[in-house]
Design a protein around this motif. Structure first.
Motif, PDB file in Angstrom:
ATOM      1  N   UNK A   1       0.870  -1.185   0.000  1.00 32.75           N
ATOM      2  CA  UNK A   1       0.000   0.000   0.000  1.00 32.75           C
ATOM      3  C   UNK A   1       0.904   1.231   0.000  1.00 32.75           C
ATOM      4  N   UNK A   2       0.569   2.227  -0.782  1.00 31.21           N
ATOM      5  CA  UNK A   2       1.477   3.374  -0.910  1.00 31.21           C
ATOM      6  C   UNK A   2       0.723   4.622  -1.321  1.00 31.21           C
ATOM      7  N   UNK A   3       1.433   5.735  -1.297  1.00 32.72           N
ATOM      8  CA  UNK A   3       0.832   7.003  -1.707  1.00 32.72           C
ATOM      9  C   UNK A   3       1.891   8.074  -1.811  1.00 32.72           C
ATOM     10  N   UNK A   4       1.478   9.226  -2.255  1.00 29.58           N
ATOM     11  CA  UNK A   4       2.439  10.320  -2.414  1.00 29.58           C
ATOM     12  C   UNK A   4       1.739  11.587  -2.801  1.00 29.58           C
ATOM     13  N   UNK A   5       2.528  12.576  -3.106  1.00 29.19           N
ATOM     14  CA  UNK A   5       1.943  13.863  -3.528  1.00 29.19           C
ATOM     15  C   UNK A   5       2.959  14.662  -4.312  1.00 29.19           C
ATOM     16  N   UNK A   6       2.479  15.768  -4.880  1.00 32.07           N
ATOM     17  CA  UNK A   6       3.367  16.656  -5.634  1.00 32.07           C
ATOM     18  C   UNK A   6       3.052  18.106  -5.286  1.00 32.07           C
ATOM     19  N   UNK A   7       4.122  18.873  -5.060  1.00 32.62           N
ATOM     20  CA  UNK A   7       3.979  20.311  -4.780  1.00 32.62           C
ATOM     21  C   UNK A   7       4.428  21.055  -6.042  1.00 32.62           C
ATOM     22  N   UNK A   8       3.652  22.031  -6.471  1.00 30.25           N
ATOM     23  CA  UNK A   8       4.044  22.857  -7.620  1.00 30.25           C
ATOM     24  C   UNK A   8       5.055  23.906  -7.168  1.00 30.25           C
ATOM     25  N   UNK A   9       6.275  23.805  -7.703  1.00 29.99           N
ATOM     26  CA  UNK A   9       7.357  24.689  -7.233  1.00 29.99           C
ATOM     27  C   UNK A   9       7.064  26.168  -7.482  1.00 29.99           C
ATOM     28  N   UNK A  10       6.574  26.488  -8.669  1.00 28.06           N
ATOM     29  CA  UNK A  10       6.361  27.904  -8.999  1.00 28.06           C
ATOM     30  C   UNK A  10       5.237  28.490  -8.156  1.00 28.06           C
ATOM     31  N   UNK A  11       4.196  27.688  -7.912  1.00 31.80           N
ATOM     32  CA  UNK A  11       3.086  28.201  -7.087  1.00 31.80           C
ATOM     33  C   UNK A  11       3.560  28.493  -5.662  1.00 31.80           C
ATOM     34  N   UNK A  12       4.341  27.584  -5.100  1.00 31.61           N
ATOM     35  CA  UNK A  12       4.820  27.800  -3.731  1.00 31.61           C
ATOM     36  C   UNK A  12       5.744  29.026  -3.678  1.00 31.61           C
ATOM     37  N   UNK A  13       6.639  29.135  -4.661  1.00 30.66           N
ATOM     38  CA  UNK A  13       7.551  30.287  -4.709  1.00 30.66           C
ATOM     39  C   UNK A  13       6.757  31.590  -4.815  1.00 30.66           C
ATOM     40  N   UNK A  14       5.768  31.594  -5.726  1.00 25.67           N
ATOM     41  CA  UNK A  14       4.979  32.815  -5.954  1.00 25.67           C
ATOM     42  C   UNK A  14       4.232  33.219  -4.681  1.00 25.67           C
ATOM     43  N   UNK A  15       3.705  32.237  -3.960  1.00 24.24           N
ATOM     44  CA  UNK A  15       2.935  32.555  -2.752  1.00 24.24           C
ATOM     45  C   UNK A  15       3.831  33.046  -1.618  1.00 24.24           C
ATOM     46  N   UNK A  16       5.049  32.525  -1.537  1.00 27.09           N
ATOM     47  CA  UNK A  16       5.972  33.012  -0.506  1.00 27.09           C
ATOM     48  C   UNK A  16       6.343  34.473  -0.784  1.00 27.09           C
ATOM     49  N   UNK A  17       6.566  34.787  -2.057  1.00 30.90           N
ATOM     50  CA  UNK A  17       7.052  36.122  -2.398  1.00 30.90           C
ATOM     51  C   UNK A  17       5.945  37.123  -2.707  1.00 30.90           C
ATOM     52  N   UNK A  18       4.708  36.661  -2.788  1.00 34.99           N
ATOM     53  CA  UNK A  18       3.610  37.578  -3.117  1.00 34.99           C
ATOM     54  C   UNK A  18       3.597  37.967  -4.586  1.00 34.99           C
ATOM     55  N   UNK A  19       4.074  37.069  -5.463  1.00 39.82           N
ATOM     56  CA  UNK A  19       4.065  37.351  -6.897  1.00 39.82           C
ATOM     57  C   UNK A  19       2.660  37.095  -7.444  1.00 39.82           C
TER      58      UNK A  19
END
Ligand code: AMO
Length: 435
Positions: free
Chosen positions: A399-417
């Motif tokens: 049994x397994x699982x995982x996920x993916x984070x969108x790099x550009x979205x996370x970067x944009x949200x940290x910087x307020x872009x």
């Protein structure tokens, strides 16, 4: 002695003489017989003072300046170089098509992207990619410490993984193949290979026709997959740990870069706060979104759409002091074929919403061969062509699982872009394939 801009003050305090600095001419100001040149290197900006005009010098030329370090409260960084000799190593043409020393927050995105080679010289714009590098490093380091193995999988594939028609076709000798929408099948295969825990940082391709501030046609996916989990809840806890570590590292390494985007509200949440982020079901999220929407727009929301993502994040901020929220138990009709069912309607899946946008999708996967075979037709997928993928379940898969984070979205949200394209070095959209 050759030093960096950031070390000039220290050199001045020690009264060091005959120092050398190399970099780009960021700004030139003439006052009477004196010239003030701001030099930019990878570490920052410093002021050079010359007691004569240097007529031939142009903005963005690459120079080496020699002289003595001196303290000066009025100079950026509190010190300056009193120049005795200056050498122009590479003279920039005077017709600069982009004003490198302008305020990045007031420069239009089209100009920034059209002139990428030059716009990346702007300290604030370049800072985006320093922060992004920290995110990748923190993501990878955190997982390596948890015994995950880094993988690199092919981006040339025989078919889609995420459903829909958003696949780019590629001519591959005498047949058609596609650019990978995600490493989904490969990361699952590698869990089943016995690696058990894998992660990948790589581009993913989506032939989305619409041009929105949240979509790229090529984005960087921070992917992971792990064996022996019971539900998506383990994954949510893991993502909390990863995000807390990313925020901690960005705060530690990138305070100067965050400062350059202070006007757009650049900041990271306190790492501890991440662990208090609420986990709510899809049904609860819809209720919250509808309550907010009725008050604000009077419109009903039927799905976790961009409006709903914003409303649910606003709710999380009010409830728990952080605009991060995990939404789980999505209905089966909203999730891809590989998702593990919780019951007849719901799945063991989740999204992470941060500052008003989905940054992550993930969940437990179907690992039962017969159940997967049976589910495929319901998603309009034929088992033919999927034999390699299906064989992992046929021949023993945990049994397994995982996920993916969108790099550009996370970067944009940290910087307020405002647009994810700003967080992509060389973004690809419907029109843009250069530079
Ligand atoms: P999904 O398709 O939701 O899931 O993508 C995961 C995350 O990747 C980012 N993302 C994008 N970013 C910019 N432009 C796009 N066009 C784009 N599409 C996706 C988002 C999104 O949350 N295989 C699953 C993940 C998994 O279950 O492990 C997948 O790809 O931040």
């Amino acid at each position: 002695m050759r030093i960096l801009a950031k070390d000039l003050k220290n050199a001045a305090e020690k009264g060091e003489k005959d120092i050398e600095l190399s970099g780009w001419v960021h700004r030139i100001r003439e006052m009477g017989a004196l010239s003030f040149i701001v030099l930019r290197d990878r570490s920052g900006l410093v002021q050079l003072v010359l007691d004569k005009k240097y007529e031939a010098l142009t903005l963005e030329s690459v120079i080496t300046a020699r002289g003595d370090a001196a303290l000066n409260e009025k100079a950026p960084g509190g010190a300056e170089l009193r120049v005795s000799a200056i050498e122009c190593i590479s003279r920039a043409a005077a017709d600069l098509p982009f004003q490198v020393n302008a305020d990045a927050t007031r420069t239009g995105i089209e100009a920034i992207l059209d002139q990428r080679a030059l716009s990346l010289r702007n300290p604030a714009i370049r800072a985006i990619f320093k922060v992004q590098a920290t995110i990748i490093e923190a993501f990878s380091d955190y997982l390596r410490k948890q015994d995950f193995t880094e993988i690199k999988t092919s981006k040339i594939v025989g078919g889609g993984t995420e459903g829909g028609t958003n696949l780019f076709e590629v001519e591959y000798f005498d047949r058609k193949v596609y650019l990978a929408q995600s490493p989904q099948c490969y990361k699952q295969m590698l869990v089943a290979s016995g690696l058990e825990r894998v992660f990948e940082v790589a581009p993913a391709y989506r032939a989305e026709k619409h041009d929105t501030p949240r979509h790229l046609n090529e984005y960087v996916s921070l992917d992971l997959e792990m064996g022996f989990i019971e539900s998506e809840k383990t994954l949510i806890e893991l993502e909390k740990g990863i995000l807390a570590h990313i925020f901690e590292e960005v705060a530690r390494k990138n305070s100067a870069e965050l400062e350059l985007w202070a006007k757009t509200g650049a900041s990271v949440p306190a790492p501890d706060a991440v662990f208090t982020a609420p986990v709510i079901s899809y049904e609860e999220a819809l209720k919250i979104a509808n309550k907010e929407s009725e008050q604000k727009k009077g419109a009903r929301i039927f799905d976790i759409n961009p409006d709903a993502e914003r409303y649910v994040c606003e709710w999380a901020l009010r409830e728990s002091g952080i605009d991060l929220v995990f939404v789980n138990e999505f209905p089966r009709r909203h999730r891809p074929f590989y998702t593990y069912p919780l019951d007849a309607v719901r799945t063991m899946s989740f999204d992470a919403l941060f500052r008003g946008i989905e940054i992550t999708s993930g969940g437990r996967r179907q690992h039962n061969y017969e159940a997967q075979l049976e589910a495929l037709p319901r998603f309009g997928i034929k088992a033919e062509g999927m034999e390699d993928y299906l064989s992992i379940f046929k021949y023993g898969c945990p049994p397994h699982g995982g996920f993916a984070i969108g790099l550009e979205r996370l970067t944009a949200k940290i910087l307020g872009l405002a647009n994810v394209k700003e967080a992509s070095l060389f973004p690809r959209d419907r029109r843009r394939v250069t530079p």
